[in-house]
Design a protein around this motif. Structure first.
Motif, PDB file in Angstrom:
ATOM      1  N   TYR A   1       0.817  -1.225   0.000  1.00 27.72           N
ATOM      2  CA  TYR A   1       0.000   0.000   0.000  1.00 27.72           C
ATOM      3  C   TYR A   1       0.854   1.280   0.000  1.00 27.72           C
TER       4      TYR A   1
ATOM      5  N   SER B   1      -5.349   1.989  -3.488  1.00 29.52           N
ATOM      6  CA  SER B   1      -5.610   2.353  -2.083  1.00 29.52           C
ATOM      7  C   SER B   1      -6.815   1.526  -1.634  1.00 29.52           C
ATOM      8  N   SER B   2      -7.142   1.608  -0.353  1.00 34.20           N
ATOM      9  CA  SER B   2      -8.135   0.653   0.182  1.00 34.20           C
ATOM     10  C   SER B   2      -9.557   0.881  -0.324  1.00 34.20           C
ATOM     11  N   LYS B   3      -9.878   2.104  -0.742  1.00 33.83           N
ATOM     12  CA  LYS B   3     -11.238   2.466  -1.203  1.00 33.83           C
ATOM     13  C   LYS B   3     -12.286   2.238  -0.112  1.00 33.83           C
ATOM     14  N   LEU B   4     -11.841   2.263   1.129  1.00 29.96           N
ATOM     15  CA  LEU B   4     -12.791   2.019   2.230  1.00 29.96           C
ATOM     16  C   LEU B   4     -13.547   3.288   2.640  1.00 29.96           C
ATOM     17  N   SER B   5     -13.088   4.446   2.156  1.00 29.14           N
ATOM     18  CA  SER B   5     -13.666   5.702   2.666  1.00 29.14           C
ATOM     19  C   SER B   5     -15.186   5.844   2.505  1.00 29.14           C
TER      20      SER B   5
ATOM     21  N   GLU C   1      -2.847   6.559   7.933  1.00 32.13           N
ATOM     22  CA  GLU C   1      -3.881   7.343   7.242  1.00 32.13           C
ATOM     23  C   GLU C   1      -5.144   7.446   8.095  1.00 32.13           C
TER      24      GLU C   1
ATOM     25  N   ARG D   1      -7.557  10.753   9.708  1.00 33.73           N
ATOM     26  CA  ARG D   1      -9.014  10.830   9.889  1.00 33.73           C
ATOM     27  C   ARG D   1      -9.342  11.210  11.335  1.00 33.73           C
TER      28      ARG D   1
ATOM     29  N   TRP E   1     -16.047   9.726  -7.231  1.00 29.41           N
ATOM     30  CA  TRP E   1     -14.758   9.339  -6.651  1.00 29.41           C
ATOM     31  C   TRP E   1     -13.625  10.196  -7.193  1.00 29.41           C
TER      32      TRP E   1
ATOM     33  N   ASN F   1      -6.803  10.379  -3.613  1.00 31.80           N
ATOM     34  CA  ASN F   1      -6.240  11.380  -2.705  1.00 31.80           C
ATOM     35  C   ASN F   1      -5.272  12.301  -3.454  1.00 31.80           C
TER      36      ASN F   1
ATOM     37  N   ARG G   1      -7.338  14.746  -5.400  1.00 34.69           N
ATOM     38  CA  ARG G   1      -7.991  15.751  -4.538  1.00 34.69           C
ATOM     39  C   ARG G   1      -7.007  16.857  -4.164  1.00 34.69           C
TER      40      ARG G   1
ATOM     41  N   ASP H   1     -17.723   9.654  -0.653  1.00 31.49           N
ATOM     42  CA  ASP H   1     -17.229   9.395   0.708  1.00 31.49           C
ATOM     43  C   ASP H   1     -17.231  10.671   1.560  1.00 31.49           C
ATOM     44  N   TYR H   2     -18.080  11.635   1.198  1.00 29.97           N
ATOM     45  CA  TYR H   2     -18.033  12.917   1.916  1.00 29.97           C
ATOM     46  C   TYR H   2     -18.137  12.732   3.430  1.00 29.97           C
ATOM     47  N   ASP H   3     -17.223  13.376   4.099  1.00 28.41           N
ATOM     48  CA  ASP H   3     -17.226  13.397   5.563  1.00 28.41           C
ATOM     49  C   ASP H   3     -16.868  14.832   5.950  1.00 28.41           C
TER      50      ASP H   3
ATOM     51  N   ASN I   1     -13.284  16.339   4.861  1.00 29.13           N
ATOM     52  CA  ASN I   1     -13.358  17.210   3.687  1.00 29.13           C
ATOM     53  C   ASN I   1     -12.926  18.634   4.037  1.00 29.13           C
TER      54      ASN I   1
ATOM     55  N   ASN J   1      -9.177  18.843   5.221  1.00 28.94           N
ATOM     56  CA  ASN J   1      -8.194  18.808   4.135  1.00 28.94           C
ATOM     57  C   ASN J   1      -8.241  20.074   3.287  1.00 28.94           C
TER      58      ASN J   1
HETATM   59  C1  LIG Z   1      -9.354  18.273  -0.638  1.00 28.52           C
HETATM   60  C2  LIG Z   1      -9.586  16.918   0.021  1.00 28.52           C
HETATM   61  C3  LIG Z   1     -10.868  16.545   0.414  1.00 28.52           C
HETATM   62  C4  LIG Z   1     -11.084  15.308   1.029  1.00 28.52           C
HETATM   63  N1  LIG Z   1     -12.363  14.956   1.399  1.00 28.52           N
HETATM   64  C5  LIG Z   1     -12.576  13.768   2.026  1.00 28.52           C
HETATM   65  C6  LIG Z   1     -13.880  13.378   2.425  1.00 28.52           C
HETATM   66  O1  LIG Z   1     -14.854  14.110   2.278  1.00 28.52           O
HETATM   67  N2  LIG Z   1     -14.027  12.150   3.007  1.00 28.52           N
HETATM   68  C7  LIG Z   1     -12.969  11.316   3.226  1.00 28.52           C
HETATM   69  O2  LIG Z   1     -13.154  10.209   3.755  1.00 28.52           O
HETATM   70  N3  LIG Z   1     -11.716  11.695   2.893  1.00 28.52           N
HETATM   71  C8  LIG Z   1     -11.490  12.874   2.282  1.00 28.52           C
HETATM   72  N4  LIG Z   1     -10.212  13.216   1.910  1.00 28.52           N
HETATM   73  C9  LIG Z   1      -9.088  12.370   2.343  1.00 28.52           C
HETATM   74  C10 LIG Z   1      -8.610  11.296   1.344  1.00 28.52           C
HETATM   75  O3  LIG Z   1      -8.432  11.838   0.081  1.00 28.52           O
HETATM   76  C11 LIG Z   1      -9.590  10.130   1.268  1.00 28.52           C
HETATM   77  O4  LIG Z   1      -9.918   9.669   2.561  1.00 28.52           O
HETATM   78  C12 LIG Z   1      -8.976   8.961   0.495  1.00 28.52           C
HETATM   79  O5  LIG Z   1      -8.573   9.361  -0.768  1.00 28.52           O
HETATM   80  C13 LIG Z   1     -10.001   7.846   0.394  1.00 28.52           C
HETATM   81  O6  LIG Z   1      -9.502   6.781  -0.336  1.00 28.52           O
HETATM   82  P1  LIG Z   1      -9.162   5.384   0.347  1.00 28.52           P
HETATM   83  O7  LIG Z   1     -10.285   4.951   1.218  1.00 28.52           O
HETATM   84  O8  LIG Z   1      -8.746   4.466  -0.731  1.00 28.52           O
HETATM   85  O9  LIG Z   1      -7.952   5.817   1.269  1.00 28.52           O
HETATM   86  P2  LIG Z   1      -6.691   5.019   1.823  1.00 28.52           P
HETATM   87  O10 LIG Z   1      -5.489   5.640   1.226  1.00 28.52           O
HETATM   88  O11 LIG Z   1      -6.856   3.567   1.649  1.00 28.52           O
HETATM   89  O12 LIG Z   1      -6.700   5.399   3.373  1.00 28.52           O
HETATM   90  C14 LIG Z   1      -7.466   4.650   4.334  1.00 28.52           C
HETATM   91  C15 LIG Z   1      -8.410   5.567   5.074  1.00 28.52           C
HETATM   92  O13 LIG Z   1      -7.693   6.548   5.804  1.00 28.52           O
HETATM   93  C16 LIG Z   1      -8.438   7.770   5.837  1.00 28.52           C
HETATM   94  N5  LIG Z   1      -7.669   8.833   5.170  1.00 28.52           N
HETATM   95  C17 LIG Z   1      -6.727   8.687   4.211  1.00 28.52           C
HETATM   96  N6  LIG Z   1      -6.214   9.902   3.887  1.00 28.52           N
HETATM   97  C18 LIG Z   1      -6.867  10.816   4.636  1.00 28.52           C
HETATM   98  C19 LIG Z   1      -6.793  12.222   4.755  1.00 28.52           C
HETATM   99  N7  LIG Z   1      -5.931  12.975   4.036  1.00 28.52           N
HETATM  100  N8  LIG Z   1      -7.624  12.845   5.610  1.00 28.52           N
HETATM  101  C20 LIG Z   1      -8.502  12.140   6.371  1.00 28.52           C
HETATM  102  N9  LIG Z   1      -8.604  10.796   6.301  1.00 28.52           N
HETATM  103  C21 LIG Z   1      -7.802  10.149   5.443  1.00 28.52           C
HETATM  104  C22 LIG Z   1      -9.742   7.508   5.072  1.00 28.52           C
HETATM  105  O14 LIG Z   1     -10.725   7.150   6.000  1.00 28.52           O
HETATM  106  C23 LIG Z   1      -9.363   6.336   4.176  1.00 28.52           C
HETATM  107  O15 LIG Z   1     -10.477   5.547   3.804  1.00 28.52           O
HETATM  108  C24 LIG Z   1      -9.977  14.450   1.272  1.00 28.52           C
HETATM  109  C25 LIG Z   1      -8.706  14.837   0.871  1.00 28.52           C
HETATM  110  C26 LIG Z   1      -8.505  16.053   0.232  1.00 28.52           C
HETATM  111  C27 LIG Z   1      -7.117  16.438  -0.196  1.00 28.52           C
END
Ligand SMILES: Cc1cc2nc3c(=O)[nH]c(=O)nc-3n(C[C@H](O)[C@H](O)[C@H](O)COP(=O)(O)OP(=O)(O)OC[C@H]3O[C@@H](n4cnc5c(N)ncnc54)[C@H](O)[C@@H]3O)c2cc1C
Length: 423
Positions: A225, A238-242, A278, A282, A342, A345, A348, A376-378, A382, A385
């Motif tokens: 990862y 990435s995990s896509k769990l968000s 990561e 959160r 979608w 990261n 974004r 995945d809005y949180d 959101n 970041n």
């Molecule tokens: C401008 C901007 C807006 C974003 N808005 C959101 C949002 O609304 N909801 C959201 O869940 N994430 C948001 N993120 C954070 C991050 O981009 C996503 O969580 C991530 O891309 C989700 O993909 P994944 O589950 O494959 O993440 P992975 O890379 O597999 O990471 C695992 C988990 O870690 C958490 N995580 C990872 N990176 C971040 C981060 N930078 N901030 C907070 N948590 C993180 C998430 O819960 C994610 O599912 C945002 C980032 C940016 C730069």
């Protein structure tokens, strides 16, 4: 006989659900409810807070939740309105004297808790993240201003709880009087699936577990990862769990223990640690939201400054939203978002930096656009970041501008991603 209500919020799961577990332990008769808050579930305004992609994902999750609850003998109501009005009246009809709910972190949600607890006996539980405020080794007001300092303080010292077991049955004397609405009955438009999407996301706690199992164990992606996490194309980088984490189809604690299991049974390396790292981001943004309340939704963010007037012009902003800027890398990302809900990261970070630093536009409008479209809005992640990239948040370097040309060259060297979305 003690009767209680469980109000499901961003914890759309039966396993590892503290609110449900506690209600079943303390009451003899338990009714579940989900409130479709009309401030969010409103597709007919000019700029809806939630678009069709997320609405559909949540409805699928509620359908799955309803199935699990009913299989256990329980019942769930789906009510449109505001919790502060609807929960007291449902409690009265059911004859409950208490309501259990997961404590949320963001301003509007915590305000609703405050208003509701003035009217009824509201029992708030944990479950949103890995830790609760009371677990922190410092007072919330002393929350470190930067992530690295937060991480150092929490990760070594703090323990992580075990998961709450799923209940074996739910006793409920009430027959549900409402039906789960469908997308179009709520005025959302159905939309076609796009085969270029990173994943066919389906809502629900069972789908969340299925995907976590596939990604971690069957596809064996966790072990690399750290190297793949900045990817742009496909399901594995990435995990896509968000999407599931954001509405609590799966808990961060469940993900944490799955990482530990993988480390024990397969391999423990920098990548397995990095997924936890990561999740700490959160956590950090959850506590930033709690600490600063409505501040994270203000233009000056959490910086001590006077609110500045909106920068930029609507035409430039519209071109960014629609993926019609002079920058192809930005456009590809924005089209992916608009089409599928979608964005990676890496994407974004780049589109946010470009909007703020290259186009000179307002970060808050960008954050609101993401709020509407992200599956995945949180609110905490959101706005946290976005503030960071807009220079009004926790970043110690106030002008964190990305070099878009370099980023595109490095992360999309043969233009696979750009070709995919701009073809
Ligand atoms: C401008 C901007 C807006 C974003 N808005 C959101 C949002 O609304 N909801 C959201 O869940 N994430 C948001 N993120 C954070 C991050 O981009 C996503 O969580 C991530 O891309 C989700 O993909 P994944 O589950 O494959 O993440 P992975 O890379 O597999 O990471 C695992 C988990 O870690 C958490 N995580 C990872 N990176 C971040 C981060 N930078 N901030 C907070 N948590 C993180 C998430 O819960 C994610 O599912 C945002 C980032 C940016 C730069």
């Amino acid at each position: 006989m003690k009767k209680g209500i469980v109000w499901f919020r961003n914890n759309l799961r039966v396993p590892d659900n503290e609110a449900l577990t506690r209600a079943l332990r303390e009451c003899d008769d338990v009714l579940c409810v989900y409130i479709l808050d009309t401030r969010t579930w409103n597709a007919s305004v000019e700029a809806p807070r939630m678009g069709s992609v997320r609405a559909k994902f949540i409805l699928e999750s509620l359908h799955d939740l309803q199935g699990e609850i009913e299989e256990l003998g329980g019942s769930i109501e789906f009510v449109s309105g505001r919790a502060v009005d609807e929960i007291p009246s449902l409690m009265e009809s059911f004859g409950a004297d208490r309501c259990y709910a997961q404590k949320e972190d963001a301003w509007e949600e915590t305000e609703e808790e405050r208003l509701l607890s003035n009217r009824i006996n509201l029992i708030l539980t944990g479950g949103k993240g890995i830790w609760e405020e009371a677990d922190l080794p410092f007072a919330l007001n002393d929350l470190p201003a930067v992530f690295s300092s937060f991480r150092r303080k929490v990760e070594k010292k703090m323990q992580i709880r075990s998961v709450f077991q799923s209940p074996k049955s739910i006793v409920c004397s009430w027959n549900s009087t409402t039906e789960l609405p469908i997308l179009t009955s709520l005025s959302f438009e159905d939309y076609p699936k796009d085969e270029r999407a990173v994943l066919d996301f389906r809502g629900g706690a069972r789908e969340a577990k299925k995907w976590m199992n596939q990604w971690i164990w069957e596809r064996d992606c966790l072990k690399e990862y750290k190297e793949t996490r900045n990817g742009l194309v496909g399901a594995d980088y990435s995990s896509k769990l968000s999407p599931w984490l954001s509405i609590g189809c799966i808990s961060a604690v469940e993900v944490y223990w799955e990482i530990k299991k993988y480390e024990e049974e397969r391999v423990a390396n920098e990548s397995t640690y990095w997924l936890f790292f990561e999740l700490l981001w959160r956590e950090f943004f959850r506590f930033v939201a709690r600490r600063y309340g409505a501040g994270i939704f203000k233009r000056h963010g959490i910086k001590d400054a006077i609110e500045r007037a909106t920068l930029g012009d609507p035409k430039t902003f519209k071109r960014w939203k629609e993926g019609r800027t002079p920058n192809a890398f930005v456009n590809a990302n924005m089209i992916e978002l608009a089409t599928t809900g979608w964005m990676s990261n890496r994407g974004r970070q780049n589109v946010a930096s470009y909007l703020v630093h290259d186009l000179g536009q307002d970060w808050l409008s960008g954050a609101r656009h993401f709020e509407q479209h992200l599956i995945d809005y949180d609110p905490c992640s959101n706005y946290g970041n976005w503030m960071y990239l807009g220079g009004v948040g926790n970043d110690p370097r106030p002008n964190r501008a990305f070099n878009l040309e370099k980023q595109a060259e490095y992360y999309d060297p043969d233009e696979t991603f750009r070709k995919l979305w701009l073809a």
